[in-house]
Design a protein around this motif. Structure first.
Motif, PDB file in Angstrom:
ATOM      1  N   THR A 129      -2.620  -1.335  12.906  1.00  0.00           N
ATOM      2  CA  THR A 129      -3.992  -0.367  11.752  1.00  0.00           C
ATOM      3  C   THR A 129      -5.087  -0.730  11.303  1.00  0.00           C
ATOM      4  OG1 THR A 129      -2.996  -0.631   9.480  1.00  0.00           O
ATOM      5  CG2 THR A 129      -1.969   1.439  10.914  1.00  0.00           C
ATOM      6  N   ARG A 147      -7.723  -0.553   8.070  1.00  0.00           N
ATOM      7  CA  ARG A 147      -7.725   0.398   6.602  1.00  0.00           C
ATOM      8  C   ARG A 147      -8.971  -0.511   6.303  1.00  0.00           C
ATOM      9  NH1 ARG A 147      -4.289  -1.285   3.444  1.00  0.00           N
ATOM     10  NH2 ARG A 147      -4.397   0.775   1.766  1.00  0.00           N
ATOM     11  N   MET A 155      -6.713   8.679   9.369  1.00  0.00           N
ATOM     12  CA  MET A 155      -5.893   9.466   8.167  1.00  0.00           C
ATOM     13  C   MET A 155      -7.286   8.991   6.672  1.00  0.00           C
ATOM     14  SD  MET A 155      -3.823   9.509  10.263  1.00  0.00           S
ATOM     15  CE  MET A 155      -3.631   7.892  10.089  1.00  0.00           C
ATOM     16  N   THR A 198      -7.848   4.974   7.141  1.00  0.00           N
ATOM     17  CA  THR A 198      -6.630   4.502   8.279  1.00  0.00           C
ATOM     18  C   THR A 198      -6.642   5.103   9.004  1.00  0.00           C
ATOM     19  OG1 THR A 198      -5.044   3.759   6.511  1.00  0.00           O
ATOM     20  CG2 THR A 198      -4.492   3.814   8.313  1.00  0.00           C
ATOM     21  N   THR A 238      -3.983   1.365  -1.419  1.00  0.00           N
ATOM     22  CA  THR A 238      -3.461   2.353  -1.317  1.00  0.00           C
ATOM     23  C   THR A 238      -3.360   3.181  -1.634  1.00  0.00           C
ATOM     24  OG1 THR A 238      -1.190   0.978  -2.118  1.00  0.00           O
ATOM     25  CG2 THR A 238      -1.887   0.112   0.450  1.00  0.00           C
ATOM     26  N   ALA A 272      -0.400  13.002   5.682  1.00  0.00           N
ATOM     27  CA  ALA A 272      -1.301  11.416   5.894  1.00  0.00           C
ATOM     28  C   ALA A 272      -0.634  10.408   4.926  1.00  0.00           C
ATOM     29  CB  ALA A 272      -1.640  11.226   4.541  1.00  0.00           C
ATOM     30  N   LYS A 273       1.078  10.598   4.466  1.00  0.00           N
ATOM     31  CA  LYS A 273       1.476   9.531   4.331  1.00  0.00           C
ATOM     32  C   LYS A 273       2.802   9.278   5.686  1.00  0.00           C
ATOM     33  CE  LYS A 273       5.920   7.916   0.824  1.00  0.00           C
ATOM     34  NZ  LYS A 273       6.811   8.134   0.344  1.00  0.00           N
ATOM     35  N   GLN A 295       1.893  10.158   8.851  1.00  0.00           N
ATOM     36  CA  GLN A 295       0.771   9.515   9.527  1.00  0.00           C
ATOM     37  C   GLN A 295       0.742   7.634   9.153  1.00  0.00           C
ATOM     38  OE1 GLN A 295      -2.411  13.009   9.524  1.00  0.00           O
ATOM     39  NE2 GLN A 295      -2.084  12.438  12.036  1.00  0.00           N
ATOM     40  N   GLY A 296       1.015   7.226   8.040  1.00  0.00           N
ATOM     41  CA  GLY A 296       0.566   6.223   7.770  1.00  0.00           C
ATOM     42  C   GLY A 296       1.421   4.683   8.206  1.00  0.00           C
ATOM     43  N   GLU A 297       2.680   5.681   7.496  1.00  0.00           N
ATOM     44  CA  GLU A 297       3.548   5.252   8.437  1.00  0.00           C
ATOM     45  C   GLU A 297       3.776   5.108   9.966  1.00  0.00           C
ATOM     46  OE1 GLU A 297       6.611   7.203   6.185  1.00  0.00           O
ATOM     47  OE2 GLU A 297       6.168   6.622   5.003  1.00  0.00           O
TER      48      GLU A 297
END
Length: 683
Positions: A196, A198, A229, A240, A278, A584-585, A587-589
Motif C-alpha cells: 500500500t 498511505r 480508501m 490508502t 491510522t 474501509a477496514k 479493504q485496508g487489510e
C-alpha cells in the motif's frame, strides 16, 4: 494465467502500442487532415519577466486526451520547444483530470476542452515591444473507448514583451488558471510498503469531499484501478491505495493531485516520507457518480423491469388479485378494455405517487430509497389489515366488494386493484429495473417521474394485452361456478401474505406491536363477520362497517411505539453488520469483501439467501479465501445504507457487491446462482 497477470499483460501491450504510435507519428510528415483533438498555442500575460503560454486542447465528442500520468493505458503529451535565445520553459501545469475505466483499466483523461499552462522565463535582455517567436512540436494520443490515434501538430505564437493580452484572451487565461489544482499550503506525509501507499494530507475538516480520488504522478507507484480508501482524523485526510504486484521502486517524494468533487476542483500536493496515522472516520468512496444511459434505454429498462415483476417471487402475493380480474375479463370486449385501461391507470398512478414521494423526501434531505414505504411500521400494519380483510372476503366471511372482485366488475374497482397491485409489487427490484430506478434518483424531476410511469406501464402490460388482444381473451376460461371455488383457493396465497406481513410487523415493531395489531385485526374481522351475517339475512350492514372503520382509526392512533428488532447478522458465512468504517477496514487489510444488502420485506433477498448465500460450499470458499462478509439490514430506514446504495447507483435492495483484492468493486446480479459466490471467492 491469473486475471491479475492478464491485466498486467494487457497494460504493457497498451503502453507498447501507444509508444509505437508516437514513434510512427514522429517518423511521418505532418498530415493535413484535421486531428480528433484540435490544439492551439496561446500567449498569455507577462508578470515579473515570466510569461504564460497555454496549449488549448479541444477533443471531438467521444474522444479524450490524457493527464501527465495517463494511468493504466494511454500516453501523456510530449513537447519539444523552439525558444528565443535566453528563454526557458518550466513544468507544464495540467487541470484536474477525471477517471475513465475501460476493460478494467483505469485512465486519467480529459473529455472536454482543457488547457495545459506552461511558464516561460524571458531573456534578460528583452525590452518592451520585443517580439519573441515561440514554436512547439506537440505529440499526443487521442482515444475513444475502442481505438487510439497518435496525433501531432506544430504550434506557434508570439510573445510581445510589455504588451497586455486583450480582454478575451485574459478571460480565457483566468478560466484556465481556475481549472488548475490549487497548491497545498502545508506538507503532506506518506508511508510506502510493498502492498500500500498511505498518505496523510493536511486538509481542514470543513472542506467538503464528494467522490474524491488521488491522481499519483509517479508512474506505476500505485494500482490505478484499485479502490481508494479515504478517512478523516480531525484536519488530516488519510488515503490508502493498494500497490500493484510489479510496482515502481520507492520514491523520495510523491507528487499527486487530489480531486475534491465532480466539478473539477482539486489540490496539488507533494508528500515526503513521514508518520501516517491510522483509523479515522471513513468518508465518501472514490467512486464517481455513475454515468447514466440515454433516457430511451432507461425507459425501456423500466418497462422491462415492471413486466418482469409479474413473475418475480416478491410479487406472488398479488397474483391472486390479478387472477380473478383476468378470468372475468373474458365477459365482453368493451368491458375487458375498460377494465384493462382502468387497472393500468391505477398501477401507473401508484408508481407516480410513490416516485413523487420518494423524490420529495430525498429533496428534503431524507436518506430514503425505493420501497421506503415498507420501512414504516404503520404502512406494513395497514397492508396486514388489508390482506386479512381480503382473505376473509375471498372465504365468503362478508360480501364487501374487494377492489376489482365485484360480480359485475367496474372501472373504479379495477383502478383500485391497480393501485393495490403496484403498491405491493414495487418494493422489489429485479433485472432491468435496478438501473432504471437508480437513475431516477439522479435525474431531474420530469424524466425521473417518466421512468416511474414507465415502470407502472410494465407492470400493467399483461392486463393491457388481455384487454386488447381478442385471441388472448378467448384462451381464458368463461365465467361460471368454478370462479367461486377458485376464489376460495386464492384465499390461501392471500392468507400467506397476511402471515408474512404479520412477521414483518414483528420485525419492525417487536412483540408488543404484533400482539396489538393481531388484537386489532381480530376485532375488525369480527365486525366484518357481523356485517356479512347481516348481508346474508338481508339486513343493513352499514353500522358494523362504520364500527370497523372507527376501530381501525382508533387502533392506529393508539398503536404502541414500535421497537425495531435488528436483523439477525449471525449466519453460516459469519456475516458482520455493514458500515463504511468496516468496509474501509477490510479493504485496508487487503482482504476480499462481499457486501450483502437485504431487507426482511424483500422476498427476492430471502430467495437469494436460501439458494446462493447461506450454503456450506459458499462458507468453505469464503473461509479459504479470507472473505469478509458485511450484511446491511435495510428493513428499517438506515441513512448509511441508503448513501451506499445511492453511491452504487441502486435504488433499493437486493444489492450484492464484490470487492476483489486490488480491483474495483463489482456489482453482482440481483438473482444469484448457487455457485456464483464460491466461484468469485476462488478466482
Amino acid at each position: 494465467m491469473t486475471s491479475r497477470r492478464y491485466a498486467a499483460l494487457v497494460t504493457v501491450l497498451c503502453q507498447l502500442t501507444a509508444l509505437l504510435g508516437v514513434f510512427l507519428a514522429s517518423a511521418l510528415p505532418a498530415q493535413a487532415a484535421p486531428t480528433h483533438i484540435a490544439a492551439e498555442l496561446v500567449a498569455g500575460p507577462i508578470v515579473d519577466g515570466k510569461a504564460t503560454l497555454a496549449i488549448r486542447m479541444s477533443p471531438e465528442k467521444g474522444w479524450h486526451g490524457y493527464w501527465i500520468n495517463p494511468g493504466d493505458a494511454g500516453l501523456g503529451m510530449q513537447l519539444a520547444w523552439e525558444l528565443p535565445e535566453g528563454a526557458s520553459v518550466g513544468e507544464p501545469a495540467y487541470p484536474v483530470p477525471r477517471t475513465l475505466v475501460v476493460q478494467g483499466l483505469m485512465n486519467h483523461v480529459y473529455e472536454k476542452e482543457y488547457a495545459v499552462l506552461v511558464p516561460v522565463t524571458l531573456p534578460e535582455k528583452a525590452t518592451a515591444g520585443t517580439r519573441l517567436p515561440v514554436r512547439v512540436k506537440a505529440q499526443w494520443l487521442a482515444c475513444t473507448e475502442q481505438l487510439c490515434v497518435p496525433e501531432r501538430a506544430e504550434l506557434a505564437t508570439e510573445i510581445v514583451v510589455g504588451a497586455a493580452p486583450d480582454k478575451k484572451t485574459a478571460k480565457r487565461f483566468d478560466e484556465w488558471t481556475r481549472a488548475l489544482p490549487a497548491p497545498l499550503d502545508a506538507p503532506a506525509a506518506f508511508a510506502l510498503t510493498d502492498k500500500t501507499l498511505r498518505l496523510a494530507i493536511p486538509l481542514p475538516a470543513s472542506v467538503k469531499l464528494e467522490a474524491p480520488h488521488l491522481f499519483v504522478r509517479e508512474d506505476k507507484l500505485v494500482n490505478y484501478a484499485a479502490a481508494q480508501m479515504f478517512s478523516r482524523k480531525g484536519d488530516v485526510l488519510l488515503v490508502t491505495i493498494p500497490r500493484p504486484d510489479f510496482a515502481s521502486p520507492a520514491a523520495g517524494t510523491v507528487d499527486a493531485v487530489l480531486r475534491l468533487d465532480g466539478f473539477g476542483n482539486g489540490i496539488a500536493l507533494t508528500a515526503k516520507p513521514g508518520p501516517v496515522p491510522t483509523g479515522g472516520e471513513p468518508v465518501a468512496s472514490d467512486t464517481e457518480a455513475p454515468e447514466l444511459p440515454a433516457l430511451p434505454w432507461l425507459l425501456l429498462a423500466a418497462v422491462a423491469g415492471g413486466l418482469l415483476l409479474n413473475v418475480m417471487p416478491c410479487v406472488f402475493p398479488i397474483l391472486s388479485l390479478k387472477a380473478l380480474s383476468l378470468a372475468r375479463a373474458g365477459e365482453s370486449e368493451a368491458h375487458a378494455r375498460v377494465e384493462g385501461l382502468a387497472y393500468s391507470a391505477g398501477v401507473i398512478t401508484a408508481c407516480l405517487i410513490l416516485g413523487a414521494a420518494l423524490l420529495a423526501l430525498r429533496a428534503g434531505g431524507e436518506q430514503v430509497g425505493w420501497a421506503f414505504q415498507l420501512q414504516e411500521p404503520a404502512v406494513v400494519v395497514a397492508l396486514f389489515v388489508l390482506a386479512a380483510a381480503i382473505t376473509a372476503n375471498l372465504l365468503g366471511l362478508f360480501e364487501f366488494a374487494v377492489p376489482g372482485f365485484a360480480s359485475g366488475g367496474s372501472a373504479q374497482g379495477s383502478f383500485a386493484t391497480g393501485l393495490l397491485a403496484a403498491f405491493v409489487a414495487t418494493p422489489c427490484t429485479g433485472p432491468f429495473m435496478a438501473s432504471a430506478m437508480g437513475a431516477a434518483l439522479l435525474l431531474p424531476v420530469a424524466p425521473a417521474l417518466t421512468l416511474f410511469a414507465a415502470l407502472g406501464l410494465g407492470i400493467a402490460l399483461p392486463f393491457l394485452a388481455i384487454a386488447f388482444v381478442p385471441a388472448l381473451r378467448r384462451r381464458l376460461p368463461r365465467p361460471g361456478k368454478w370462479m367461486v371455488t377458485f376464489r376460495r383457493i386464492m384465499a390461501v396465497p392471500m392468507a400467506l401474505t397476511a402471515l408474512a406481513l404479520a412477521w414483518l410487523v414483528w420485525r419492525l415493531g417487536g412483540a408488543a406491536t404484533l400482539s396489538y395489531v393481531l388484537a386489532l385485526a381480530a376485532m375488525l374481522l369480527a365486525l366484518l363477520a357481523l356485517a356479512g351475517r347481516n348481508q346474508r339475512r338481508g339486513r343493513p350492514a352499514l353500522i358494523p362497517a362504520c364500527l370497523a372503520l372507527a376501530v381501525l382509526a382508533v387502533g392506529v392512533l393508539t398503536m404502541p411505539e414500535p421497537q425495531h428488532q435488528p436483523g439477525e447478522t449471525a449466519s453460516i458465512i459469519n456475516a458482520k453488520p455493514f458500515s463504511a468504517k468496516a468496509l474501509a477496514k477490510a479493504q485496508g487489510e487487503g482482504r476480499p469483501v462481499f457486501v450483502w444488502m437485504t431487507a426482511d420485506w424483500c422476498l427476492t433477498c430471502k430467495v437469494n439467501e436460501e439458494v446462493a448465500i447461506e450454503r456450506e460450499d459458499t462458507k468453505a470458499a469464503f473461509e479459504k479465501a479470507g472473505v469478509v462478509v458485511l450484511r446491511g439490514d435495510w428493513t428499517r430506514r438506515d441513512p448509511e445504507i441508503t448513501r451506499y446504495l445511492t453511491a452504487r447507483g441502486a435504488a433499493g435492495v437486493p444489492l450484492y457487491v464484490w470487492y476483489a483484492k486490488g480491483a474495483k468493486p463489482e456489482t453482482l446480479p440481483q438473482v444469484l446462482t448457487p455457485a456464483l459466490l464460491a466461484q468469485k471467492a476462488g478466482s
